[in-house]
Design an enzyme around this catalytic site. Structure first.
Site, PDB file in Angstrom:
ATOM      1  N   ASP A  13      -3.428  -6.497   0.691  1.00 13.40           N
ATOM      2  CA  ASP A  13      -4.691  -5.819   0.379  1.00 13.40           C
ATOM      3  C   ASP A  13      -5.908  -6.377   1.117  1.00 13.40           C
ATOM      4  OD1 ASP A  13      -2.893  -4.734  -1.380  1.00 13.40           O
ATOM      5  OD2 ASP A  13      -4.049  -5.106  -3.191  1.00 13.40           O
ATOM      6  N   ASP A  55      -3.981  -0.998  -1.634  1.00  8.34           N
ATOM      7  CA  ASP A  55      -4.311  -0.061  -2.703  1.00  8.34           C
ATOM      8  C   ASP A  55      -4.641   1.282  -2.054  1.00  8.34           C
ATOM      9  OD1 ASP A  55      -3.998  -1.859  -4.763  1.00  8.34           O
ATOM     10  OD2 ASP A  55      -6.141  -2.061  -5.212  1.00  8.34           O
ATOM     11  N   HIS A  57      -5.808   4.431  -3.926  1.00  2.00           N
ATOM     12  CA  HIS A  57      -6.081   5.025  -5.234  1.00  2.00           C
ATOM     13  C   HIS A  57      -6.646   6.443  -5.138  1.00  2.00           C
ATOM     14  CE1 HIS A  57      -5.190   1.295  -7.104  1.00  2.00           C
ATOM     15  NE2 HIS A  57      -6.326   0.687  -6.845  1.00  2.00           N
ATOM     16  N   HIS A  74     -12.544   1.809  -6.258  1.00  2.00           N
ATOM     17  CA  HIS A  74     -12.311   1.043  -5.032  1.00  2.00           C
ATOM     18  C   HIS A  74     -11.071   1.561  -4.319  1.00  2.00           C
ATOM     19  CE1 HIS A  74      -9.752  -0.960  -8.037  1.00  2.00           C
ATOM     20  NE2 HIS A  74      -8.967  -1.281  -7.013  1.00  2.00           N
ATOM     21  N   LYS A  99       0.242   1.156  -2.750  1.00  2.00           N
ATOM     22  CA  LYS A  99       0.455   1.004  -4.195  1.00  2.00           C
ATOM     23  C   LYS A  99      -0.744   1.566  -4.955  1.00  2.00           C
ATOM     24  CE  LYS A  99      -1.091  -3.831  -3.862  1.00  2.00           C
ATOM     25  NZ  LYS A  99      -2.242  -3.863  -4.759  1.00  2.00           N
ATOM     26  N   CYS A 148      -3.635  -9.446  -7.141  1.00  3.73           N
ATOM     27  CA  CYS A 148      -2.543  -8.858  -6.357  1.00  3.73           C
ATOM     28  C   CYS A 148      -1.701  -9.896  -5.622  1.00  3.73           C
ATOM     29  CB  CYS A 148      -3.100  -7.811  -5.405  1.00  3.73           C
ATOM     30  SG  CYS A 148      -3.848  -6.424  -6.317  1.00  3.73           S
TER      31      CYS A 148
END
Length: 202
Positions: A13, A55, A57, A74, A99, A148
Site C-alpha cells: 500500500d 487498497d 476502494h 481514501h 484489496k 496493513c
C-alpha cells in the site's frame, strides 16, 4: 549479501493517500521510499518476484466514516489517492494485488487481495500465487506498520512463509501512541524476523 533465492518482496500500500498530503496520511510515510526502492531494485536484479498490494476502494466502502467506518475516504478506485507514490519505479513484471474492492468487505492484509491481470481482478489469492512461484520467504515493506503491514505479515506467517519485516521500510499511523511498536512486537511474537536493510546515502 542477503540470499534472495526462494524469496519474494511484498510492497504494501505505498499509495498517495497514505503519504503526506494524502487523505489518510501516515506521518513521514514517504520517508521509507529509499529503502523500498532499494529493495525493489535488488529483487529485480536477482530475478525474484515483486508484489505490490493496494487498497482499491469503491466510493461507499464500509471502512469510510460516511458508511459508519473508522477512516476518512481514501484510495478510491482510479482516484489520484489510489495511485502509487510517484517516485516509485515499478518493474514491468511485478504482480499487483488489489484489496478492499468490495463495498461491504474490509481488507487490511495483502493476503485478502486478488491478482490483477490485464486490468481485471481475478480469483487468484496472494498465498496461491506465491506458492505457485515456489516462494518460501517474504520480505515485507510499506504502509502502515500498525494496520496493513501487520495484517499482511501475520497472514504470511499463518500461511507458513518465513516472514522478514524490513524495519526501516515501514511506517505507522499511530492512531494511539505506541500502536506501531505494539504491531512490531506482535509480528515478532508470531515469528517474524526483523531486518534493517542497508541503503547507501544519496
Amino acid at each position: 549479501m542477503q540470499d534472495l533465492s526462494q524469496s519474494a518482496l511484498i510492497v504494501v500500500d505505498f499509495q498517495n493517500d497514505f503519504c503526506p498530503g494524502g487523505a489518510l496520511a501516515v506521518p513521514e510515510g514517504d520517508r521509507i521510499y529509499p529503502v523500498v526502492q532499494a529493495l525493489i531494485d535488488r529483487f529485480q536484479e536477482a530475478g525474484r518476484p515483486i508484489i505490490f498490494t493496494r487498497d482499491f476502494h469503491p466510493q461507499n466502502h464500509i471502512s469510510f466514516v460516511s458508511q459508519g467506518g473508522p477512516w476518512p475516504s481514501h484510495c478510491v478506485q482510479n482516484s489520484p489517492g489510489f495511485d502509487f507514490y510517484p517516485r516509485l519505479r515499478i518493474p514491468q513484471n511485478a504482480a499487483h494485488f488489489y484489496k478492499g474492492y468490495l463495498e461491504n468487505v474490509d481488507a487490511y492484509s495483502g493476503f485478502e487481495g486478488r491478482l490483477v491481470h490485464e486490468g481485471r481482478i481475478t480469483e487468484t489469492t496472494l498465498e496461491s500465487w506465491l506458492k505457485a512461484h515456489d516462494v518460501k520467504t517474504v520480505f515485507i515493506v510499506g504502509l502502515a506498520t500498525d494496520y496493513c503491514v501487520r495484517a499482511t505479515a501475520l497472514d504470511a506467517l499463518h500461511a507458513q512463509f518465513e516472514t522478514i519485516v524490513v524495519t526501516n521500510g515501514i511506517k505507522g499511523v499511530d492512531v494511539n501512541p505506541g500502536d506501531s511498536d505494539q504491531a512490531i512486537a506482535d509480528m515478532q511474537k508470531e515469528g517474524a524476523l526483523l531486518l534493517e536493510w542497508p541503503v547507501k546515502n544519496g
